[in-house]
Enzyme design. Structure first.
Site, PDB file in Angstrom:
ATOM      1  CD  GLN A 120      -2.911  -0.875   2.423  1.00 46.32           C
ATOM      2  OE1 GLN A 120      -3.869  -0.129   2.327  1.00 46.32           O
ATOM      3  NE2 GLN A 120      -2.643  -1.538   3.536  1.00 46.32           N
TER       4      GLN A 120
ATOM      5  CE1 TYR B 197       3.266  -5.915  11.595  1.00 43.53           C
ATOM      6  CE2 TYR B 197       1.799  -4.866  13.174  1.00 43.53           C
ATOM      7  CZ  TYR B 197       2.550  -4.809  12.009  1.00 43.53           C
ATOM      8  OH  TYR B 197       2.581  -3.661  11.267  1.00 43.53           O
TER       9      TYR B 197
END
Length: 286
Positions: A11, A126
């Site tokens: 993105q 993460y």
């Protein structure tokens, strides 16, 4: 300057490529895994030397938050080791680096916007690997800027905005979490901030960037549907407990952006204004 962009198919990488035309005084090396494997230390060093790279913007990351709990080794390789390799390589050239990080470095138990000096306490694989990546970059490159962001979306790739538009058209009812609070970030606004930082000079340290304002995933979805003209889907608010996921999400992850606004003179758009711009683009492209 010769600038290496990693993760160019994502993105943010795609948004950066769109803006490169406006900053044509630099030479850009837009790379993804096919062009440069950033988990290969020797390949990174070779690329940086052979192309006389002056600066790196690392947009590459393992971002599948739930899958990260099962793929901890790969997640660590991409989010921790690879940024360190990039930082070491550019340090040898005396160059600079921008590392993109995340609100997931915080545990989300605060009630006021997080400043850059707040204690970090990630509660997911993460988040832990991204925090370790920050530390590797800061340790290895003296001219490194960390930009933490949150709730990223754009017209490119897979993201929450696109998913909610698709589901809104497919379903008559949708449940969305209302008790997780944060701020959406239009990747194009983040890309513009990155170019401002490059233009004004990289200041080493940690910065926060998202759009202005605060919302929940539920309210975010309602805004997406309104802007996309979706009226046939009822959106129900869900508690986090009603939608269990392998990785824990921060309940509150609003980022304080005072530092980046003061240091770089940024005027950051309100989240709903940027969302309207993105949704309009998606409608035009469809």
């Amino acid at each position: 300057m010769n600038i290496l962009i990693t993760g160019c198919n994502g993105q943010l990488g795609n948004e950066i490529q769109l803006l490169e035309q406006q900053y044509a005084d630099h030479t850009y090396f837009n790379t993804d895994v096919a062009e440069l494997d950033i988990t290969n230390k020797q390949a990174v060093e070779r690329f940086v030397i052979d192309n006389a790279v002056d600066g790196i913007v690392n947009c590459a990351a393992y971002t599948a938050v739930d899958k990260a709990e099962e793929n901890q080794q790969l997640c660590g390789l991409l989010n921790t080791l690879a940024p360190g390799y990039l930082a070491e390589a550019i340090e040898q050239r005396g160059g600079w680096m921008i590392q993109i990080s995340t609100d997931y470095v915080f545990d989300g138990t605060a009630h006021l916007p997080y400043t850059e000096t707040e204690p970090v306490c990630p509660n997911s694989t993460y988040g832990r690997t991204k925090l370790s990546g920050e530390e590797e970059v800061m340790r290895s490159c003296h001219h490194a800027m960390i930009i933490r962001t949150a709730w990223l979306y754009s017209t490119f790739g897979n993201n929450f905005v696109k998913t909610m538009i698709r589901l809104g058209k497919e379903k008559s009812e949708l449940g969305v979490i209302f008790d997780q609070i944060g701020t959406p970030t239009y990747a194009r606004d983040l890309a513009a901030a990155i170019f401002t930082a490059i233009g004004k000079g990289i200041r080493p340290g940690i910065y926060h960037f998202s759009n202005e304002g605060v919302t929940s995933w539920y309210d975010f979805t309602k805004a997406i549907h309104r802007l996309a003209g979706i009226t046939t889907c009822k959106v129900r608010p869900l508690h986090t407990a009603e939608y269990p996921t392998p990785a824990a999400r921060p309940h509150y992850s609003v980022l304080d952006k005072t530092k980046i606004k003061d240091d770089y003179g940024l005027e950051i758009p309100y989240w709903e204004d940027s969302l309207a711009e993105c949704v309009q683009q998606l409608i035009s492209n469809s």
